[in-house]
Design a protein around this motif. Sequence first.
Motif, short mmCIF file in Angstrom:
data_model
loop_
_atom_site.label_atom_id
_atom_site.label_comp_id
_atom_site.label_asym_id
_atom_site.label_seq_id
_atom_site.Cartn_x
_atom_site.Cartn_y
_atom_site.Cartn_z
N ASN A 439 -68.97 22.06 72.49
CA ASN A 439 -69.87 21.51 73.52
C ASN A 439 -70.61 22.58 74.32
O ASN A 439 -71.27 22.26 75.30
N THR A 442 -75.77 23.72 73.32
CA THR A 442 -75.30 22.37 73.02
C THR A 442 -76.38 21.69 72.21
O THR A 442 -77.54 21.73 72.58
N ALA A 447 -77.73 19.26 78.39
CA ALA A 447 -76.62 20.05 78.91
C ALA A 447 -77.16 21.06 79.91
O ALA A 447 -78.24 21.65 79.72
#
Length: 488
Positions: A439, A442, A447
Amino acid sequence: MTSVDPMSMTLGQKLDVAIDSIDSLSSSQLYVVIVAGTVAVSFLLLNSNGSSTTTTAVDNALLKSSSSQTNKSAVSPNSDLPEPRWFILKWVNVAAAFAFGGSVVKFGLNASMYLNDSKYLLQFLVVWSMFLCYFFGFFGISFVNAEDLVETMEQQEQQKQRSLNETATTATVSPPKTKKLHPPAPSAPVCADPSSFQSSSNSKKSTDFTNMSDTEIANLVLEGQMKDHELEKKLNASRAVIVRRLVVTQKLNSLGRTNALEQLPSEPSLDYGRVHGANCEIVVGYVPLPVGMVGPLTLNKESTYIPMATTEGCLVASTNRGAKAVTQGGGAYATVLKDGITRAPCLRMGSAMEAASLKLWCETPTNFQKLKAAFESTTSFGKLQSCSPTVAGRNVYLRLVCFAGDAMGMNMVSKGSLAVIEVLQKEFPTVQLVALSGNMCTDKKAAATNWIEGRGKSVVVEAVIPEKVVKTTLKTNVKAIVETNIQK
């Protein structure tokens, strides 16, 4: 009174004699005669006329269907409805008739006593009323149900006949074909493993395909003697597409989808040798897109033309009008602030201390050079720019930033990331790869990391469009543009 010969009496004289004889009876005797006559008539109608009417009607219905009964062996016996037990009903009728007659005889023998006692008289009337309701109820049913029973039996016969016809039709017509399911495709090449695109040197049996026709090679694939994705290894890239189209067409034909690839072009313009191992796998053709040209656009004091491939009408025209307005205003100026595609593998360590040690190891310049060399050994264009580890417990998210040149670079950075992980596994044996894309990349979602650090190309562009150009070229005014931008 002179006696008269009954044979010579007229009908009116006979009625007069009958009325005189009835008048001579007492009230109790007259009541008994009326009740007995009523019971007799009801009993005869119920067990003789009614049943004979029903039986006759039923017999007629059965006679009508006698010709079809001879061919009923194909029908299951379970489809026949159970017949009522008529003899039980007749015995109940006989018992009810005798019980009713016995009550009448009992009343007639002591009529004077029962007539003077309202209690006994009420009991007899109640019992007789119930008997009469029973008898006359069945008397009505015998006539009403006669036609209904015939109609019901005729409907049953018609239903059985339809069942016979359906059975015969099912026996002669073949059952509908079920949808054919194809087995799963054999293993395709792994993009992260470049060796999967190379021909294996230790093949069990080398076959000379030069003397074989395309149809013969396609049959080898359909029979499972050759894998679909290996066609480019055995043949040249262009011929592999031709053979694969024969294979796919045959498979689609077996599903009833004929001519599915007829409108999909496959030759002669595309160089499949450049596509294999780089852009697409298991190729059967290409989709041609119209390309429009936008320009000239003055960018950094240079005239630039921009090709746009699209199927959306008016997109090129509107973009070209914007380029015209920018150029009329003196052009635009652009600067690339950062250029690097990212990939952040999620690594699992044995402990949080080991995770911290890996972070410190990667941030050491000499160790970063080891990772950079491993990464760039997998690509001719990609350059590893930075490695930013983020520790979360025992997890380490290794955000790798790669310069990919003109390419978007996702496959490029994925291959290089696997090479980096191999180096780390040698230094830290407890490293476990949880996911190649964590994550911190990203990818394909909003993000804060991407907003702050950037991902891909971070660009600043500036252009000034004079008010006159807004009115003449864009057909609006500055105030309307600002208001629309705020409100929408």
